[in-house]
Write a protein that holds these residues in place. Structure first.
Motif, short mmCIF file in Angstrom:
data_model
loop_
_atom_site.label_atom_id
_atom_site.label_comp_id
_atom_site.label_asym_id
_atom_site.label_seq_id
_atom_site.Cartn_x
_atom_site.Cartn_y
_atom_site.Cartn_z
N HIS A 74 8.20 9.87 10.48
CA HIS A 74 9.41 9.31 9.88
C HIS A 74 9.85 10.07 8.64
O HIS A 74 10.66 9.56 7.85
CB HIS A 74 9.19 7.84 9.56
N SER A 240 4.97 -3.40 1.37
CA SER A 240 4.41 -3.68 2.68
C SER A 240 3.82 -5.07 2.75
O SER A 240 3.51 -5.58 3.82
CB SER A 240 3.33 -2.64 3.03
N THR A 242 4.63 -8.25 3.05
CA THR A 242 5.86 -8.96 3.40
C THR A 242 5.87 -10.40 2.88
O THR A 242 6.92 -11.02 2.79
CB THR A 242 6.05 -8.97 4.92
N THR A 281 2.42 -3.74 8.35
CA THR A 281 3.40 -2.67 8.17
C THR A 281 2.74 -1.33 7.89
O THR A 281 3.05 -0.34 8.51
CB THR A 281 4.37 -3.01 7.03
N TYR A 285 5.56 2.31 6.58
CA TYR A 285 6.68 1.48 6.12
C TYR A 285 7.54 2.19 5.08
O TYR A 285 8.77 2.06 5.09
CB TYR A 285 6.12 0.19 5.55
N ARG A 288 9.53 4.87 7.07
CA ARG A 288 10.25 4.31 8.22
C ARG A 288 11.32 3.30 7.82
O ARG A 288 12.42 3.29 8.37
CB ARG A 288 9.25 3.63 9.16
N THR A 289 11.02 2.45 6.84
CA THR A 289 11.89 1.33 6.51
C THR A 289 12.44 1.38 5.08
O THR A 289 13.64 1.22 4.86
CB THR A 289 11.13 0.00 6.71
N LEU A 290 11.56 1.59 4.11
CA LEU A 290 11.97 1.46 2.72
C LEU A 290 12.92 2.57 2.29
O LEU A 290 13.97 2.30 1.68
CB LEU A 290 10.73 1.45 1.83
N ARG A 291 12.59 3.81 2.59
CA ARG A 291 13.47 4.90 2.16
C ARG A 291 14.86 4.81 2.81
O ARG A 291 15.87 4.96 2.10
CB ARG A 291 12.82 6.25 2.46
N PRO A 292 14.97 4.57 4.14
CA PRO A 292 16.32 4.41 4.70
C PRO A 292 17.09 3.25 4.09
O PRO A 292 18.31 3.33 3.91
CB PRO A 292 16.04 4.17 6.19
N ARG A 293 16.39 2.17 3.75
CA ARG A 293 17.08 1.04 3.15
C ARG A 293 17.61 1.39 1.76
O ARG A 293 18.71 0.99 1.38
CB ARG A 293 16.16 -0.17 3.08
N ASP A 296 20.70 3.37 2.32
CA ASP A 296 21.81 2.55 2.78
C ASP A 296 22.41 1.70 1.66
O ASP A 296 23.63 1.57 1.53
CB ASP A 296 21.37 1.64 3.93
#
Length: 321
Positions: A74, A240, A242, A281, A285, A288-293, A296
């Motif tokens: 990722h 991570s 959650t 996660t 995470y 995969r998730t935090l950096r794109p968020r 955005d």
């Protein structure tokens, strides 16, 4: 708090050396220019063992390799493990994992809170820290003893007890001898002012040599702004987890710091400390998730600043070997 920031380059990262000499990140494979870190998870754990977390040990090199490979898939390129001396950091395995996965790994020396240890602690922690930063870490496996690239210590809930002051004084001594960054576990995100007053005021460590972990667990905007204004690094980690009650405040904190001009002091990591967190996660995470968020919601420039530019400035120092 002490040590008000006068510029982004203040502290040991602004020092100059002989011609051709520059700051470097000390990875388990050797010293590298900070630019080679790429997308960085600034605080995580591939290996960890503590009597405070029975049955939650991270001790399997194969599982760690799977985590790193997924992280790399990722876009993750480097990871800083904050597991200190005596907590099952698997120092020798880290070098092998870095070679096998291509992920740059930075390891830690240092000592956590006393409650995480069952045996005797080192009688001269400063000497231990310097040895592990310059010669190689103790307790390695696979016949290797790579060098640590930072010092991990810990504060107490809303203050500093005797053990915390002892370990932080040793960390400051080791910092002066080597230039190594000091990463601080803030218990539930508290005590940033006390840590900075002790390390930067009494022990004269430049604020840019201090990384404050777990700021998001105490979502006090005034405290976070003051910590950033001091010139220290603010490490938002543990997303991570959650179930953590402060996770929903993470982006509010980031947005305010960016709006106030403190985006150049922010780092992010996963802080995966248990087998349960890894199963939920885990290390991937962050990429995969935090950096794109972050990209955005706060913009691509903010994501690059937090995950690429800031880590190479925070972890690259002029080593005094």
């Amino acid at each position: 708090m002490t040590g008000e920031r006068t510029g982004a380059a203040a502290g040991p990262h602004a020092e100059t050396g002989p011609p051709g000499y520059g700051p470097a990140v000390r990875t388990v494979e050797g010293d590298l220019p900070g630019a080679e870190l790429g997308v960085c998870d600034a605080h995580d754990h591939l290996f960890l063992r503590s009597p405070r977390l029975p049955g939650q040990e991270l001790a399997d090199p194969d599982a760690a390799e799977q985590q790193l490979r997924a992280f790399a898939e990722h876009g993750g390129r480097s990871l800083v493990q904050w597991t200190p001396h005596g907590l099952g950091r698997h120092s020798g395995a880290l070098a092998d994992l870095a070679r096998r996965t291509g992920v740059r790994l930075v390891a830690a020396t240092g000592l956590h809170q006393a409650q995480h240890y069952t045996g005797e602690l080192p009688s001269d922690p400063a000497a231990l820290f310097v040895q592990e930063l310059t010669r190689g870490m103790r307790g390695g496996v696979c016949g290797e003893a790579p060098r640590a690239g930072l010092i991990k210590v810990a504060g107490d809930f809303h203050g500093l007890g005797r053990h915390a002051r002892w370990t932080m004084a040793a960390a400051a001594e080791a910092h002066r001898a080597t230039g190594a960054p000091i990463a601080v576990h803030l218990e539930l995100g508290t005590g940033a002012a006390e840590v900075l007053d002790f390390l930067c005021g009494q022990q004269e460590v430049p604020p840019s040599g201090v990384l404050l972990g777990h700021l998001g667990r105490c979502p006090d905007p005034r405290m976070q702004r003051a910590a950033a204004a001091s010139g220290a690094w603010l490490v938002f980690d543990g997303p991570s987890r959650t179930h953590h009650a402060t996770d929903w405040r993470l982006f509010d904190s980031l947005a305010e710091l960016l709006e106030r001009g403190h985006g150049d002091r922010v780092l992010m990591g996963g802080d995966t400390v248990t087998a349960t967190a890894r199963a939920e996660t885990g290390v991937p995470y962050v990429a995969r998730t935090l950096r794109p968020r972050v990209a955005d919601e706060l913009g691509a420039a903010a994501a690059r600043q937090i995950f690429e530019v800031n880590p190479r400035r925070a972890f690259a120092v002029h080593w005094k070997d």
